[in-house]
Scaffold this motif. Structure first.
Motif, PDB file in Angstrom:
ATOM      1  N   ARG A 432     -14.388 -28.180  -5.171  1.00 49.92           N
ATOM      2  CA  ARG A 432     -13.833 -27.075  -5.947  1.00 49.92           C
ATOM      3  C   ARG A 432     -14.921 -26.384  -6.763  1.00 49.92           C
ATOM      4  N   SER A 433     -14.639 -25.146  -7.074  1.00 52.25           N
ATOM      5  CA  SER A 433     -15.516 -24.368  -7.943  1.00 52.25           C
ATOM      6  C   SER A 433     -15.418 -24.862  -9.378  1.00 52.25           C
ATOM      7  N   SER A 434     -16.278 -24.330 -10.226  1.00 52.99           N
ATOM      8  CA  SER A 434     -16.113 -24.542 -11.661  1.00 52.99           C
ATOM      9  C   SER A 434     -14.795 -23.901 -12.097  1.00 52.99           C
ATOM     10  N   GLU A 435     -14.174 -24.485 -13.126  1.00 52.48           N
ATOM     11  CA  GLU A 435     -12.890 -23.976 -13.596  1.00 52.48           C
ATOM     12  C   GLU A 435     -13.064 -22.769 -14.514  1.00 52.48           C
ATOM     13  N   VAL A 436     -12.060 -21.906 -14.490  1.00 43.72           N
ATOM     14  CA  VAL A 436     -11.958 -20.836 -15.482  1.00 43.72           C
ATOM     15  C   VAL A 436     -10.594 -20.947 -16.146  1.00 43.72           C
ATOM     16  N   HIS A 437     -10.526 -20.502 -17.379  1.00 40.53           N
ATOM     17  CA  HIS A 437      -9.267 -20.558 -18.122  1.00 40.53           C
ATOM     18  C   HIS A 437      -8.760 -19.132 -18.321  1.00 40.53           C
ATOM     19  N   ALA A 438      -7.477 -18.945 -18.100  1.00 35.17           N
ATOM     20  CA  ALA A 438      -6.872 -17.625 -18.256  1.00 35.17           C
ATOM     21  C   ALA A 438      -5.552 -17.757 -18.992  1.00 35.17           C
ATOM     22  N   THR A 439      -5.219 -16.750 -19.789  1.00 37.47           N
ATOM     23  CA  THR A 439      -3.983 -16.747 -20.569  1.00 37.47           C
ATOM     24  C   THR A 439      -3.211 -15.475 -20.264  1.00 37.47           C
ATOM     25  N   THR A 440      -1.933 -15.622 -19.986  1.00 36.09           N
ATOM     26  CA  THR A 440      -1.098 -14.445 -19.761  1.00 36.09           C
ATOM     27  C   THR A 440      -0.899 -13.699 -21.072  1.00 36.09           C
ATOM     28  N   THR A 441      -0.606 -12.427 -20.943  1.00 35.32           N
ATOM     29  CA  THR A 441      -0.365 -11.627 -22.142  1.00 35.32           C
ATOM     30  C   THR A 441       1.022 -11.947 -22.688  1.00 35.32           C
ATOM     31  N   GLY A 442       1.278 -11.491 -23.891  1.00 33.07           N
ATOM     32  CA  GLY A 442       2.574 -11.753 -24.521  1.00 33.07           C
ATOM     33  C   GLY A 442       2.424 -11.767 -26.022  1.00 33.07           C
ATOM     34  N   ALA A 443       3.517 -12.070 -26.684  1.00 34.36           N
ATOM     35  CA  ALA A 443       3.540 -12.064 -28.138  1.00 34.36           C
ATOM     36  C   ALA A 443       2.564 -13.097 -28.700  1.00 34.36           C
ATOM     37  N   ALA A 444       1.939 -12.756 -29.839  1.00 33.68           N
ATOM     38  CA  ALA A 444       1.047 -13.697 -30.504  1.00 33.68           C
ATOM     39  C   ALA A 444       1.848 -14.909 -30.988  1.00 33.68           C
ATOM     40  N   PRO A 445       1.194 -16.059 -31.107  1.00 36.61           N
ATOM     41  CA  PRO A 445       1.909 -17.249 -31.586  1.00 36.61           C
ATOM     42  C   PRO A 445       2.542 -17.003 -32.952  1.00 36.61           C
ATOM     43  N   LYS A 446       3.695 -17.582 -33.158  1.00 41.42           N
ATOM     44  CA  LYS A 446       4.380 -17.482 -34.441  1.00 41.42           C
ATOM     45  C   LYS A 446       3.972 -18.660 -35.320  1.00 41.42           C
ATOM     46  N   CYS A 447       3.860 -18.415 -36.627  1.00 44.27           N
ATOM     47  CA  CYS A 447       3.439 -19.451 -37.559  1.00 44.27           C
ATOM     48  C   CYS A 447       4.417 -19.534 -38.730  1.00 44.27           C
ATOM     49  N   PRO A 492       3.661 -22.863 -26.424  1.00 46.85           N
ATOM     50  CA  PRO A 492       4.652 -21.843 -26.099  1.00 46.85           C
ATOM     51  C   PRO A 492       5.945 -22.058 -26.875  1.00 46.85           C
ATOM     52  N   ALA A 493       6.975 -21.285 -26.529  1.00 48.53           N
ATOM     53  CA  ALA A 493       8.237 -21.346 -27.255  1.00 48.53           C
ATOM     54  C   ALA A 493       8.779 -22.767 -27.282  1.00 48.53           C
ATOM     55  N   GLY A 494       9.163 -23.205 -28.489  1.00 44.73           N
ATOM     56  CA  GLY A 494       9.749 -24.536 -28.643  1.00 44.73           C
ATOM     57  C   GLY A 494       8.738 -25.640 -28.820  1.00 44.73           C
ATOM     58  N   HIS A 495       7.441 -25.326 -28.756  1.00 53.60           N
ATOM     59  CA  HIS A 495       6.389 -26.344 -28.887  1.00 53.60           C
ATOM     60  C   HIS A 495       5.568 -26.003 -30.121  1.00 53.60           C
ATOM     61  N   TYR A 496       5.533 -26.936 -31.061  1.00 55.36           N
ATOM     62  CA  TYR A 496       4.898 -26.681 -32.339  1.00 55.36           C
ATOM     63  C   TYR A 496       3.696 -27.622 -32.537  1.00 55.36           C
ATOM     64  N   VAL A 497       2.621 -27.070 -33.090  1.00 50.25           N
ATOM     65  CA  VAL A 497       1.446 -27.864 -33.419  1.00 50.25           C
ATOM     66  C   VAL A 497       1.060 -27.567 -34.867  1.00 50.25           C
ATOM     67  N   VAL A 498       0.503 -28.575 -35.520  1.00 48.65           N
ATOM     68  CA  VAL A 498       0.022 -28.376 -36.898  1.00 48.65           C
ATOM     69  C   VAL A 498      -1.204 -27.486 -36.858  1.00 48.65           C
ATOM     70  N   ALA A 499      -1.185 -26.422 -37.636  1.00 46.81           N
ATOM     71  CA  ALA A 499      -2.277 -25.439 -37.628  1.00 46.81           C
ATOM     72  C   ALA A 499      -2.646 -25.058 -39.053  1.00 46.81           C
ATOM     73  N   ASP A 500      -2.768 -26.031 -39.919  1.00 50.00           N
ATOM     74  CA  ASP A 500      -3.077 -25.757 -41.331  1.00 50.00           C
ATOM     75  C   ASP A 500      -4.406 -25.006 -41.442  1.00 50.00           C
ATOM     76  N   GLY A 501      -4.370 -23.816 -42.020  1.00 45.75           N
ATOM     77  CA  GLY A 501      -5.576 -23.050 -42.257  1.00 45.75           C
ATOM     78  C   GLY A 501      -6.158 -22.361 -41.042  1.00 45.75           C
ATOM     79  N   THR A 502      -5.528 -22.515 -39.870  1.00 50.04           N
ATOM     80  CA  THR A 502      -6.111 -21.922 -38.655  1.00 50.04           C
ATOM     81  C   THR A 502      -5.145 -21.001 -37.929  1.00 50.04           C
ATOM     82  N   CYS A 503      -3.911 -20.954 -38.350  1.00 46.67           N
ATOM     83  CA  CYS A 503      -2.928 -20.145 -37.615  1.00 46.67           C
ATOM     84  C   CYS A 503      -3.113 -18.678 -37.944  1.00 46.67           C
ATOM     85  N   PRO A 504      -3.205 -17.806 -36.941  1.00 47.50           N
ATOM     86  CA  PRO A 504      -3.392 -16.374 -37.212  1.00 47.50           C
ATOM     87  C   PRO A 504      -2.165 -15.762 -37.866  1.00 47.50           C
TER      88      PRO A 504
END
Length: 504
Positions: A432-447, A492-504
């Protein structure tokens, strides 16, 4: 309450084992009753109906001294190559080898990819609810009891079918998942990888009493302590250690999701890794959250797959699609995602491993465009390639003739890792080739910034044992009160992570 949910009787105060004769044994009745109530009723399983279909299994009567008094069954696909890989599959409580073969979907991929399946089976003589005794010291050490019997089955498969000793894998559900942890520790040189479904870490319990607390609310130890238990079991072993996939339902109240975190802590520490995933993604029709922890060579050493909104059981997805499998006709096989498909891929048994003499790896892979639901990829052509294999998050999703390729049906705002391999005219696939990461467009994460009590009341977190855990990621947020404040990010929707001081 129903008999299957009656509180367990205390373990027998007599000897832990009675004498064994001719490979058979009997457990002390008091302890057996306790185990039955623990694993079949109050903790793991209630009686299950009969399976709807019968997969043809062959019983192997003579596979060794069999100190654990287990049964051995084998599923041999019609088209099996020389030196096949072996997958050992361990059923859950009240189940049997036949039930697990009929419903898990593993035999469908054995047929597709030509690997041998070994189904160990425990009996009511060992445990009245037919549970593997994952918490009994006499069954969980190297050369002891049930663990030794399962090891003998692997040896027998090698002798009888010419199986490849370098490609032996193991998986199991619940008590079978806990015994999978045992086997990876007791015989790390035997198993290249394992997949624990709704199980617990190794050395989490050594009695009925500690098994209760292990399963719920879970046992919290430092990663170094968990890893120490693994290394102490094999003080002379220097590696390599098996790769491990961890599958757990977010809604499991029998073996709580904290066990997935503790398993992750144990095996990342064994592999010398930290507990922050190197990449995350969503897979399957239910957006199962995948967290991957990479070794120095870029391979996946540990993987956690968190299945949303399902209780205790093996995730299956009945149907005829390439990523579907299994049956929900028996209890504790839950319609969601075909875990056997993804586990087969994690083991490298899906035909995705590069073959000798294949074309070179493509270069220049890049994500050239993205929408809310699609990602378009482009790469440089490889001379002599007849087609290409596209991988998303480690699983092959398509074999287009060339570049560009558009991946469709993705969720808004979701990230995915891609790689591409070239295939020659005979279908031989190169690296396999080297990996690339891609993100679909959409609403910014909610905080949200709130105290732990408010997060729980809003459904962004849950509480267990006086602590609060972020919904989806299960990160420990501290005590359940109004004084501890955290910022949670939803993505994504329904999945929450702690983002103290880093959430946009």
């Amino acid at each position: 309450m129903p008999p299957s949910e009656a509180p367990p009787r205390p373990p027998s105060t007599g000897p832990a084992r009675s004498a064994r004769t001719g490979g058979s044994r009997r457990r002390a009745l008091g302890r057996t009753a306790a185990v039955a109530a623990l694993l079949a009723g109050a903790a793991l399983f209630s009686p299950a109906p009969a399976a709807r279909a019968a997969v043809p299994l062959q019983k192997i009567g003579d596979f060794g001294t069999n100190p654990g008094a287990l049964n051995m069954y084998v599923y041999r696909p019609a088209a099996m190559p020389a030196a096949p890989a072996v997958v050992v599959a361990l059923h859950g409580c009240t189940q049997s080898a036949q039930v697990y073969a009929d419903n898990s979907g593993l035999t469908e991929f054995a047929d597709r990819y030509g690997f041998l399946l070994v189904f160990p089976e425990t009996t009511a003589a060992n445990n009245s609810s037919q549970c593997f005794n994952w918490f009994e010291p006499g069954d969980t050490g190297r050369g002891r009891g049930e663990a030794a019997s399962i090891r003998q089955m692997v040896t027998r498969a090698g002798a009888a079918y010419g199986a490849d000793p370098a490609r032996v894998y193991i998986t199991g559900l619940s008590a079978g998942g806990a015994m999978t942890s045992v086997m990876l520790v007791a015989y790390p040189e035997v198993f290249a990888a394992g997949a624990v479904i709704a199980g617990v870490p190794y050395a989490c319990a050594d009695s009925v009493v500690t098994a209760y607390s292990c399963m719920s609310p879970g046992t919290d130890r430092a990663p170094s302590a968990w890893a120490g238990s693994v290394r102490d079991a094999n003080p002379g072993y220097g590696g390599p250690w098996p790769r491990v996939a961890i599958w757990h339902g977010d809604g499991d109240t029998k073996v709580v999701p904290r066990n997935a975190d503790e398993l992750r802590d144990q095996w990342t520490a064994v592999h010398g890794l930290d507990q922050s995933p190197d990449r995350t993604s969503t897979i399957g029709p239910d957006s199962t959250r995948r967290e991957q922890y990479l070794a120095a060579d870029g391979s996946v050493a540990v993987e956690v797959d968190r299945v949303p909104s399902i209780a205790h059981g093996t995730p299956v997805d009945p149907g005829t699609g390439p990523q579907q499998c299994g049956s929900t006709g028996t209890a504790h096989f839950i319609r969601s995602i075909c875990s056997s498909y993804w586990i087969t891929g994690f083991f490298g048994l899906d035909g995705s491993a590069p073959a000798p003499g294949g074309p070179p790896a493509p270069t220049g892979l890049a994500a050239t465009a993205a929408t809310d639901t699609t990602v378009t990829l482009g790469w440089n052509a490889v001379g002599g390639a007849a087609s290409y294999a596209v991988y998303r998050d480690g699983a092959r999703i398509a074999t287009p003739d060339g570049s560009p390729f558009t991946d469709t049906g993705l969720g808004p705002g979701t990230g995915h890792s891609y790689a591409v391999a070239a295939r020659d005219g005979a279908g031989v696939e190169g690296p396999r080739s080297s990996e690339v990461h891609a993100t679909t467009t959409g609403a910014a994460p909610k905080c949200w910034t709130a105290n732990n009590y408010q997060h729980v009341q809003a459904g962004r977190a849950t509480t267990s044992g006086g602590h609060v855990y972020a919904q989806g990621s299960h990160q420990d947020m501290g005590l359940y009160n109004t004084f501890v404040v955290h910022t949670l990010k939803e993505s994504p929707a329904g999945h929450y992570v702690v983002a103290d001081g880093t959430c946009p």
